[in-house]
Design a protein around this motif. Structure first.
Motif, PDB file in Angstrom:
ATOM      1  N   THR A 102      14.802  14.073  47.842  1.00 32.56           N
ATOM      2  CA  THR A 102      15.437  12.764  47.899  1.00 32.56           C
ATOM      3  C   THR A 102      15.407  12.163  46.503  1.00 32.56           C
ATOM      4  O   THR A 102      14.340  12.033  45.891  1.00 32.56           O
ATOM      5  CB  THR A 102      14.690  11.835  48.877  1.00 32.56           C
ATOM      6  OG1 THR A 102      14.714  12.430  50.178  1.00 32.56           O
ATOM      7  CG2 THR A 102      15.348  10.467  48.937  1.00 32.56           C
ATOM      8  N   LEU A 103      16.574  11.810  45.984  1.00 33.72           N
ATOM      9  CA  LEU A 103      16.641  11.361  44.595  1.00 33.72           C
ATOM     10  C   LEU A 103      16.052   9.962  44.415  1.00 33.72           C
ATOM     11  O   LEU A 103      15.995   9.156  45.339  1.00 33.72           O
ATOM     12  CB  LEU A 103      18.092  11.360  44.106  1.00 33.72           C
ATOM     13  CG  LEU A 103      18.807  12.707  44.012  1.00 33.72           C
ATOM     14  CD1 LEU A 103      20.111  12.545  43.228  1.00 33.72           C
ATOM     15  CD2 LEU A 103      17.935  13.774  43.360  1.00 33.72           C
ATOM     16  N   GLU A 104      15.629   9.707  43.188  1.00 34.20           N
ATOM     17  CA  GLU A 104      15.237   8.383  42.714  1.00 34.20           C
ATOM     18  C   GLU A 104      16.107   8.066  41.505  1.00 34.20           C
ATOM     19  O   GLU A 104      16.766   8.953  40.942  1.00 34.20           O
ATOM     20  CB  GLU A 104      13.751   8.366  42.347  1.00 34.20           C
ATOM     21  CG  GLU A 104      12.838   8.694  43.517  1.00 34.20           C
ATOM     22  CD  GLU A 104      11.376   8.755  43.112  1.00 34.20           C
ATOM     23  OE1 GLU A 104      11.081   8.573  41.896  1.00 34.20           O
ATOM     24  OE2 GLU A 104      10.528   8.994  43.987  1.00 34.20           O
ATOM     25  N   ASN A 105      16.102   6.815  41.087  1.00 36.26           N
ATOM     26  CA  ASN A 105      16.986   6.421  39.980  1.00 36.26           C
ATOM     27  C   ASN A 105      16.800   7.289  38.739  1.00 36.26           C
ATOM     28  O   ASN A 105      17.776   7.677  38.084  1.00 36.26           O
ATOM     29  CB  ASN A 105      16.764   4.948  39.615  1.00 36.26           C
ATOM     30  CG  ASN A 105      17.419   4.000  40.601  1.00 36.26           C
ATOM     31  OD1 ASN A 105      17.952   4.420  41.630  1.00 36.26           O
ATOM     32  ND2 ASN A 105      17.393   2.712  40.298  1.00 36.26           N
ATOM     33  N   ASN A 106      15.548   7.614  38.430  1.00 39.67           N
ATOM     34  CA  ASN A 106      15.320   8.365  37.195  1.00 39.67           C
ATOM     35  C   ASN A 106      15.856   9.793  37.262  1.00 39.67           C
ATOM     36  O   ASN A 106      16.038  10.448  36.231  1.00 39.67           O
ATOM     37  CB  ASN A 106      13.836   8.353  36.804  1.00 39.67           C
ATOM     38  CG  ASN A 106      12.934   8.963  37.852  1.00 39.67           C
ATOM     39  OD1 ASN A 106      13.392   9.587  38.804  1.00 39.67           O
ATOM     40  ND2 ASN A 106      11.630   8.778  37.690  1.00 39.67           N
ATOM     41  N   ASP A 107      16.151  10.300  38.459  1.00 41.08           N
ATOM     42  CA  ASP A 107      16.720  11.637  38.575  1.00 41.08           C
ATOM     43  C   ASP A 107      18.117  11.715  37.974  1.00 41.08           C
ATOM     44  O   ASP A 107      18.563  12.800  37.565  1.00 41.08           O
ATOM     45  CB  ASP A 107      16.769  12.083  40.040  1.00 41.08           C
ATOM     46  CG  ASP A 107      15.402  12.436  40.580  1.00 41.08           C
ATOM     47  OD1 ASP A 107      14.729  13.292  39.961  1.00 41.08           O
ATOM     48  OD2 ASP A 107      14.982  11.850  41.599  1.00 41.08           O
ATOM     49  N   PHE A 108      18.802  10.574  37.901  1.00 42.09           N
ATOM     50  CA  PHE A 108      20.149  10.581  37.338  1.00 42.09           C
ATOM     51  C   PHE A 108      20.136  10.750  35.818  1.00 42.09           C
ATOM     52  O   PHE A 108      21.192  10.908  35.204  1.00 42.09           O
ATOM     53  CB  PHE A 108      20.899   9.310  37.741  1.00 42.09           C
ATOM     54  CG  PHE A 108      21.350   9.321  39.178  1.00 42.09           C
ATOM     55  CD1 PHE A 108      22.605   9.800  39.519  1.00 42.09           C
ATOM     56  CD2 PHE A 108      20.505   8.893  40.186  1.00 42.09           C
ATOM     57  CE1 PHE A 108      23.013   9.845  40.838  1.00 42.09           C
ATOM     58  CE2 PHE A 108      20.907   8.929  41.515  1.00 42.09           C
ATOM     59  CZ  PHE A 108      22.158   9.412  41.847  1.00 42.09           C
ATOM     60  N   GLN A 109      18.946  10.746  35.243  1.00 45.04           N
ATOM     61  CA  GLN A 109      18.822  11.025  33.810  1.00 45.04           C
ATOM     62  C   GLN A 109      18.737  12.526  33.542  1.00 45.04           C
ATOM     63  O   GLN A 109      18.829  12.953  32.390  1.00 45.04           O
ATOM     64  CB  GLN A 109      17.577  10.324  33.236  1.00 45.04           C
ATOM     65  CG  GLN A 109      17.468   8.834  33.584  1.00 45.04           C
ATOM     66  CD  GLN A 109      18.697   8.040  33.173  1.00 45.04           C
ATOM     67  OE1 GLN A 109      19.224   8.224  32.080  1.00 45.04           O
ATOM     68  NE2 GLN A 109      19.142   7.151  34.054  1.00 45.04           N
ATOM     69  N   ARG A 110      18.552  13.331  34.585  1.00 43.90           N
ATOM     70  CA  ARG A 110      18.455  14.792  34.405  1.00 43.90           C
ATOM     71  C   ARG A 110      19.846  15.392  34.199  1.00 43.90           C
ATOM     72  O   ARG A 110      20.833  14.936  34.793  1.00 43.90           O
ATOM     73  CB  ARG A 110      17.801  15.438  35.632  1.00 43.90           C
ATOM     74  CG  ARG A 110      16.322  15.162  35.773  1.00 43.90           C
ATOM     75  CD  ARG A 110      15.692  16.064  36.828  1.00 43.90           C
ATOM     76  NE  ARG A 110      15.972  15.640  38.191  1.00 43.90           N
ATOM     77  CZ  ARG A 110      16.704  16.314  39.066  1.00 43.90           C
ATOM     78  NH1 ARG A 110      17.279  17.456  38.710  1.00 43.90           N
ATOM     79  NH2 ARG A 110      16.875  15.868  40.288  1.00 43.90           N
ATOM     80  N   ASP A 111      19.899  16.422  33.387  1.00 49.51           N
ATOM     81  CA  ASP A 111      21.162  17.105  33.130  1.00 49.51           C
ATOM     82  C   ASP A 111      21.761  17.630  34.427  1.00 49.51           C
ATOM     83  O   ASP A 111      21.054  18.251  35.238  1.00 49.51           O
ATOM     84  CB  ASP A 111      20.953  18.278  32.164  1.00 49.51           C
ATOM     85  CG  ASP A 111      20.688  17.840  30.734  1.00 49.51           C
ATOM     86  OD1 ASP A 111      20.944  16.657  30.432  1.00 49.51           O
ATOM     87  OD2 ASP A 111      20.222  18.675  29.939  1.00 49.51           O
ATOM     88  N   GLY A 112      23.031  17.381  34.612  1.00 46.22           N
ATOM     89  CA  GLY A 112      23.762  17.943  35.737  1.00 46.22           C
ATOM     90  C   GLY A 112      23.764  17.127  37.000  1.00 46.22           C
ATOM     91  O   GLY A 112      24.577  17.382  37.896  1.00 46.22           O
ATOM     92  N   VAL A 113      22.866  16.153  37.118  1.00 45.02           N
ATOM     93  CA  VAL A 113      22.767  15.408  38.373  1.00 45.02           C
ATOM     94  C   VAL A 113      24.012  14.545  38.603  1.00 45.02           C
ATOM     95  O   VAL A 113      24.557  14.499  39.718  1.00 45.02           O
ATOM     96  CB  VAL A 113      21.484  14.550  38.419  1.00 45.02           C
ATOM     97  CG1 VAL A 113      21.497  13.590  39.608  1.00 45.02           C
ATOM     98  CG2 VAL A 113      20.262  15.457  38.494  1.00 45.02           C
ATOM     99  N   ILE A 114      24.487  13.866  37.565  1.00 36.43           N
ATOM    100  CA  ILE A 114      25.668  13.023  37.729  1.00 36.43           C
ATOM    101  C   ILE A 114      26.878  13.868  38.125  1.00 36.43           C
ATOM    102  O   ILE A 114      27.658  13.483  39.015  1.00 36.43           O
ATOM    103  CB  ILE A 114      25.935  12.211  36.451  1.00 36.43           C
ATOM    104  CG1 ILE A 114      24.895  11.089  36.321  1.00 36.43           C
ATOM    105  CG2 ILE A 114      27.351  11.622  36.451  1.00 36.43           C
ATOM    106  CD1 ILE A 114      25.019  10.263  35.059  1.00 36.43           C
ATOM    107  N   ALA A 115      27.021  15.030  37.517  1.00 36.45           N
ATOM    108  CA  ALA A 115      28.149  15.898  37.862  1.00 36.45           C
ATOM    109  C   ALA A 115      28.059  16.379  39.307  1.00 36.45           C
ATOM    110  O   ALA A 115      29.073  16.420  40.023  1.00 36.45           O
ATOM    111  CB  ALA A 115      28.202  17.088  36.902  1.00 36.45           C
ATOM    112  N   ARG A 116      26.845  16.737  39.764  1.00 44.08           N
ATOM    113  CA  ARG A 116      26.689  17.195  41.150  1.00 44.08           C
ATOM    114  C   ARG A 116      26.904  16.052  42.126  1.00 44.08           C
ATOM    115  O   ARG A 116      27.480  16.238  43.206  1.00 44.08           O
ATOM    116  CB  ARG A 116      25.313  17.831  41.343  1.00 44.08           C
ATOM    117  CG  ARG A 116      25.185  19.190  40.676  1.00 44.08           C
ATOM    118  CD  ARG A 116      23.987  19.973  41.191  1.00 44.08           C
ATOM    119  NE  ARG A 116      22.718  19.352  40.820  1.00 44.08           N
ATOM    120  CZ  ARG A 116      22.113  19.515  39.649  1.00 44.08           C
ATOM    121  NH1 ARG A 116      22.688  20.252  38.703  1.00 44.08           N
ATOM    122  NH2 ARG A 116      20.951  18.948  39.395  1.00 44.08           N
ATOM    123  N   ALA A 117      26.461  14.855  41.746  1.00 41.43           N
ATOM    124  CA  ALA A 117      26.697  13.687  42.598  1.00 41.43           C
ATOM    125  C   ALA A 117      28.192  13.408  42.709  1.00 41.43           C
ATOM    126  O   ALA A 117      28.710  13.128  43.803  1.00 41.43           O
ATOM    127  CB  ALA A 117      25.964  12.473  42.035  1.00 41.43           C
TER     128      ALA A 117
END
Length: 310
Positions: A102-117
């Motif tokens: 389950t994601l948290e806000n800071n996970d969106f700083q990881r490479d690739g997460v925004i693209a997968r979202a």
């Protein structure tokens, strides 16, 4: 205020559901639910999630039949959990459990997460249409009326920004393509409603789902997941497959609209919910962010950018 559902009460409810009745099971509370209890149910051969709601009170405009139908559609699209049973008389929606993080806000700083979202959101939006519409410009006045009729506190200067909110509505309406441009949206994609499993992303919680402007979805993700404006541009670009300045501007504006409207959701919860949660602080965080945007000297330019061709 309504009382939270007790474990004994939940056990009684689950005994009335064929998949669970008479079976040994363990229950685990899942975090994150602010309008219901999400319970992980483990049996000898399967794991489930039960979304359990108080059937006696609904001040938030949630239609549970819509939630059920749209959850089925989201699963058909390939991004939602399987829907196994629906008992509106009991206030229970039974889902298959999705393995993953389950994601948290800071996970969106990881490479690739925004693209997968973005890919998951695009998959949802291209899937089966939902059974209803969602429009924050309709939801906001309904929430405001609930606050007035119930005497719930709202920010003292909330109405001072009505014209800025109306200006957003005018430009978004004027630049909307048509009814056909509405797509099936979750409309509540805070970080905790993304489940990451390897390279795959699932989207959960369809309480506020409905066909809507896809830019509301993207802007609400920016608002709820703590993204920067550069990350919003990355999200919108990943979603469309190319950079579209007016779409990023539209998502930005819809994110502001979301902040101003969801403020009243927090005010209703602050006045009515029995959950141990600071809903007033939650509401004020969104409200103060919306006000900062409305007052920013760049706000008129943002309105222009929504209408400008690339």
């Amino acid at each position: 205020m309504s009382s939270p559902l007790t474990d004994d009460h939940l056990d009684g409810l689950f005994e009335q559901i064929p998949l669970l009745a008479g079976r040994a099971r363990t229950l685990e509370e899942l975090s994150g639910g602010l309008t219901n209890r999400n319970v992980k149910i483990t049996t000898a051969d399967a794991v489930y999630v039960a979304r359990c709601v108080d059937t006696e009170r609904n001040l938030l405009g949630i239609d549970r039949d819509h939630e059920h139908a749209n959850s089925v559609a989201a699963h058909r699209a390939g991004v939602g959990a399987p829907v196994l049973d629906y008992r509106p008389d009991l206030g229970v929606l039974l889902l298959g459990y999705l393995e993953g993080k389950t994601l948290e806000n800071n996970d969106f700083q990881r490479d690739g997460v925004i693209a997968r979202a973005a890919a998951a959101v695009r998959t949802l939006h291209r899937g089966p249409r939902f059974v209803n519409r969602f429009d924050m410009f309709e939801r906001q006045p309904a929430y405001l009326q609930t606050c007035r009729s119930r005497g719930f506190a709202i920010p003292a200067d909330y109405h001072d920004h009505a014209e800025a909110f109306a200006a957003a509505r005018r430009v978004l309406t004027a630049t909307d393509d048509a009814e056909g441009s509405l797509v099936p949206c979750n409309n509540d994609l805070l970080a905790g409603n993304f489940i990451e499993h390897g390279d795959r992303m699932y989207l959960i919680d369809y309480e506020y789902s409905g066909n809507n402007d896809p830019c509301f979805e993207l802007g609400n993700i920016w608002s709820e997941c703590g993204l920067s404006l550069d990350q919003l541009d990355e999200l919108v670009t990943s979603y469309h497959g190319r950079r579209l300045r007016h779409k990023t501007a539209r998502a930005h504006l819809q994110g502001i609209v979301a902040k101003y409207g969801w403020t009243l959701w927090g005010c209703i919860q602050n006045g009515s919910s029995a959950l141990e949660f600071d809903f007033w602080a939650w509401a004020m965080e969104r409200y103060e962010a919306a006000v900062a945007e409305f007052r920013h000297p760049g706000y008129p330019r943002l309105l222009d950018d929504v209408a400008a061709p690339d």
